[in-house]
Enzyme design. Sequence first.
Site, PDB file in Angstrom:
ATOM      1  N   ASN A 196      32.747  77.932  -3.494  1.00 47.15           N
ATOM      2  CA  ASN A 196      32.801  79.030  -4.776  1.00 47.15           C
ATOM      3  C   ASN A 196      33.490  80.343  -4.214  1.00 47.15           C
ATOM      4  O   ASN A 196      33.968  80.485  -3.030  1.00 47.15           O
ATOM      5  CB  ASN A 196      31.653  79.082  -5.499  1.00 47.15           C
ATOM      6  N   LYS A 275      41.339  61.779   6.288  1.00 48.77           N
ATOM      7  CA  LYS A 275      41.963  62.476   5.292  1.00 48.77           C
ATOM      8  C   LYS A 275      42.215  61.556   4.277  1.00 48.77           C
ATOM      9  O   LYS A 275      42.959  60.539   4.267  1.00 48.77           O
ATOM     10  CB  LYS A 275      43.137  63.169   5.657  1.00 48.77           C
ATOM     11  N   ILE A 305      17.255  75.264  -1.980  1.00 47.70           N
ATOM     12  CA  ILE A 305      16.904  76.082  -0.774  1.00 47.70           C
ATOM     13  C   ILE A 305      15.926  77.122  -1.078  1.00 47.70           C
ATOM     14  O   ILE A 305      14.695  77.190  -0.537  1.00 47.70           O
ATOM     15  CB  ILE A 305      17.865  76.810  -0.066  1.00 47.70           C
ATOM     16  N   LYS A 335      14.823  81.221 -14.790  1.00 51.23           N
ATOM     17  CA  LYS A 335      14.943  80.735 -13.388  1.00 51.23           C
ATOM     18  C   LYS A 335      13.980  81.320 -12.421  1.00 51.23           C
ATOM     19  O   LYS A 335      13.358  80.742 -11.719  1.00 51.23           O
ATOM     20  CB  LYS A 335      16.314  81.351 -13.049  1.00 51.23           C
TER      21      LYS A 335
END
Length: 408
Positions: A196, A275, A305, A335
């Site tokens: 990201n 690959k 985590i 959250k």
Amino acid sequence: MTVRALRQAGAEVQVVLTASASQFVTATSLQAVSGNPVRSDLWDPAAEASMGHIELARWADAVLIAPATANTMALLATGQAPDLLTTLYLATDAPVFIAPAMNQAMWLHPATQRNRQQLQQDGVEFFGPGAGEQACGDIGPGRMLEPAELAEALQTALATATQRTTSVSPSLAGKRVMITAGPTQEAIDPVRYISNHSSGKQGYALAAAAKAAGATVTLVSGPVALDCPQGVERIAVTSAAEMHQAVQQRVAQTDIFIGVAAVADYRPADVATQKIKKVDGAGQGDKPARDPSGLQLNLVENPDIIAAVAKSPTRPFVVGFAAETHNTLGFARDKRVRKQLDMILVNDVSDKSIGFGSDSNAITVIWADGELALPSQPKDLLAIELITQIAERYAAELATTNLQPAVN
Ligand code: C5P
């Protein structure tokens, strides 16, 4: 020019002209814009009589070397002091800022990069260089930033330094802070991964601010292009699984955990050992025909985590981070409760001027019985405010509840 921009910003400026700078600009013109005599010679008896070079070094609140050549950087990095500028560098206690200006190949040369790294380690901050077309026709990094940009960068850096020394309270001396930062990379095959846009800047700024507040800081970092803040221990990881393991190994020795990493929620179920080849057309020989539905990747969930830290038997004070594009505060409040966090820091990543990759951020801090919106500002300044908020809530929690002190 930079001297004018600094004076317009309200600074008093004393100019030191090196021999090579005098090839481009005259002492007379610099004297006119700075309003002060220009110094160029270490052994000028008249100038030394009015203000000796050690006095000059002590006079400055900041030293800006602009433009800085590759040669000046090399001299400073190795502590050589053959002229007035390099002598002042060794003699001053003031923060030093360098705005390099040179050909792109010279800037990118390993020797110059070594010198940059050395100077950064010695506490020098770099402004630029910018990239673009150069006087010699080359295109690349090496252009000095514009004078107005330099004046602004200097003001921000000095404001940050002042805030750092005056406003990080309560102190985190003796506390152990672990911070996750950056993205994670989830391998698809030996050459590809899912990741990201996290730059790691906010997490690194928090690590520097926590260190400045007196904490012992461990930074568990995904792959980023940032130097580790001075005095911070960095554990470099690549995947979410590695980050999880590194955090779990250290959680019992942690007083405050701040999860800033943009952890990939999913990873490929199987990592191809070779690959993955693109399959063309109808298939020939040993090549299978193309699957018209495209390549399917099977993803499995990564460990959460921070939620695991919040559930651990030796639970530290836990601070999470939420990057949202809509219903920002609503999602963040949920959250915080769902992951059992003490605090959550939330930023709206739909605004491109803040958040991912940018140097600024605006964050709302949410805890069980309060919220505080901090306006858009450079990430390092914001980090100081955030660490202050975290240290205050942590101290309050320690005083009233059963937070367990970390074990050695
Ligand atoms: O659920 P979401 O990814 O939005 O939550 C963000 C918060 O959770 C951040 O503090 C991030 O570091 C943490 N997180 C984590 N492990 C994950 C996903 C998120 O620690 N797998």
